[in-house]
Motif scaffolding. Sequence first.
Motif, short mmCIF file in Angstrom:
data_model
loop_
_atom_site.label_atom_id
_atom_site.label_comp_id
_atom_site.label_asym_id
_atom_site.label_seq_id
_atom_site.Cartn_x
_atom_site.Cartn_y
_atom_site.Cartn_z
N MET A 1 62.78 34.95 -12.39
CA MET A 1 62.27 36.01 -11.52
C MET A 1 61.59 35.42 -10.30
SD MET A 1 63.10 38.95 -12.76
CE MET A 1 61.96 40.15 -12.06
N THR A 2 60.97 34.24 -10.46
CA THR A 2 60.29 33.61 -9.33
C THR A 2 61.26 33.32 -8.19
OG1 THR A 2 60.58 31.47 -10.46
CG2 THR A 2 58.46 32.55 -10.69
N VAL A 3 62.49 32.99 -8.51
CA VAL A 3 63.49 32.72 -7.48
C VAL A 3 63.80 33.99 -6.69
CG1 VAL A 3 65.89 32.08 -7.07
CG2 VAL A 3 64.52 30.76 -8.68
N LEU A 4 64.02 35.10 -7.40
CA LEU A 4 64.29 36.36 -6.72
C LEU A 4 63.10 36.80 -5.88
CD1 LEU A 4 66.09 38.43 -9.51
CD2 LEU A 4 67.13 37.33 -7.52
N GLU A 5 61.90 36.59 -6.40
CA GLU A 5 60.70 36.99 -5.67
C GLU A 5 60.53 36.18 -4.40
OE1 GLU A 5 58.49 38.26 -9.85
OE2 GLU A 5 57.93 36.41 -8.83
N GLY B 1 70.79 35.46 -0.52
CA GLY B 1 70.72 35.68 -1.96
C GLY B 1 69.98 36.95 -2.30
N SER B 2 68.90 37.23 -1.57
CA SER B 2 68.12 38.44 -1.81
C SER B 2 68.95 39.68 -1.49
CB SER B 2 66.85 38.42 -0.96
OG SER B 2 66.07 39.57 -1.19
N ARG B 3 69.71 39.63 -0.41
CA ARG B 3 70.55 40.78 -0.05
C ARG B 3 71.64 41.03 -1.08
NH1 ARG B 3 69.94 38.53 5.16
NH2 ARG B 3 71.95 37.46 4.99
N PHE B 4 72.16 39.95 -1.66
CA PHE B 4 73.22 40.11 -2.65
C PHE B 4 72.73 40.84 -3.89
CE2 PHE B 4 75.86 38.76 -6.22
CZ PHE B 4 77.11 39.09 -5.74
N TYR B 5 71.54 40.47 -4.36
CA TYR B 5 70.99 41.12 -5.55
C TYR B 5 70.13 42.31 -5.13
CZ TYR B 5 72.73 37.15 -8.17
OH TYR B 5 73.56 36.22 -8.74
#
Length: 371
Positions: free
Chosen positions: A256-260, A317-321
């Motif tokens: 989750m830290t990566v997505l954040e 990456g953020s836009r993809f997820y």
Amino acid sequence: MKTINMLSKADTVEGQGVLSAYLEQVELVKSELGDTFSVSVNQRFPSDIVHYHTINLEYFLTLPFVRLHSKTVGYVHFLPETLEGSIHLSPLAKSIFYRYVLRFYKSMDYLVTVNPDFVERLVGYGVKREKICFIPNYVSAEQFYPLGEEERRALRRKHGLSQERFTVFCAGQLQKRKGIFDFIELARRMPDIQFIWAGGFAFGSLSDGYREIRTALENPPENLLLPGLIARSEMNAWYNMADCLLLPSYEELFPMTVLEAMSCSKPVVLRDLKLYENILSGVYRSAQDVEGFEKVVRRLQQDTAFYQDSAARAQQGSRFYNRERVAQMWRSFYGHVLTAQSGEAAQPLLRAAGQAAHKRPKLPAGLWGVR
């Protein structure tokens, strides 16, 4: 309207990514799928789907009764091998617990894993492939987002951080598996850079490497800040105070830290692990060891073009997820759970629904399913 009951005891242990993933998933389903599903949390009344976010024994003991009226879904947040380096148990306790974990998973009608790499691992443990589905983690852009430079500098002043020093951030439990010793060594090697590790011993003295880590942190490098466990509501500020995220873990699922961090437009540096290839390929920087991490961090500090490109990759990456894509995957999955005959695979239906809903960006094929 069909009903989903979310069951979780993740809040009994603070600082877990499991808790963050649970909170985000429940909020997403409630808000985006409310036209189709009525979502409850930790209720005892019958529902069409019971979604188990944790594997507590009390849940397992009631499964025979639950399955009389409901379809069951289990979230796979860990496997026996991912617990190695997280929690220290005696050989007998470890054997019993690992068997229990797998028996719980096999008792579900369907399993959801946040990393496609784990599908093959689950199959290797004897779980039927047709009951396993990949749906990635997700974080809300309303909770994690970039702050302006003035606000960022004000936060640094508030927390006593230098305005000028490049700052490397990591959030995670203090465990060997998380790579804490490499993080400490990097701080020693790079005294001109600020290093911050947010997190604590989630499992107390049972945390793997507890004594070694405590000893190492009794006299940390001057440039290593250890703020302890930080409330999730405050994490956006800490990501924004940093210049990049460095997560040196040896074993993860979908951090989750990566997505954040990506949602805050921060470059992400990870250990070079195969498990990231399908879910994050092209959107992060990697290294295999301390020497490699040092080179990447130094380049991020000194090479403006490299830093900007790394931040742009994180944003991609953020836009993809994004919220809509992941919500559509859950809608398709829950719909399939309700209508499928026993043993009918969820993966093909889910993958087709996800691709039809959104034009696929130029990222590796593995992001849309199992290789």
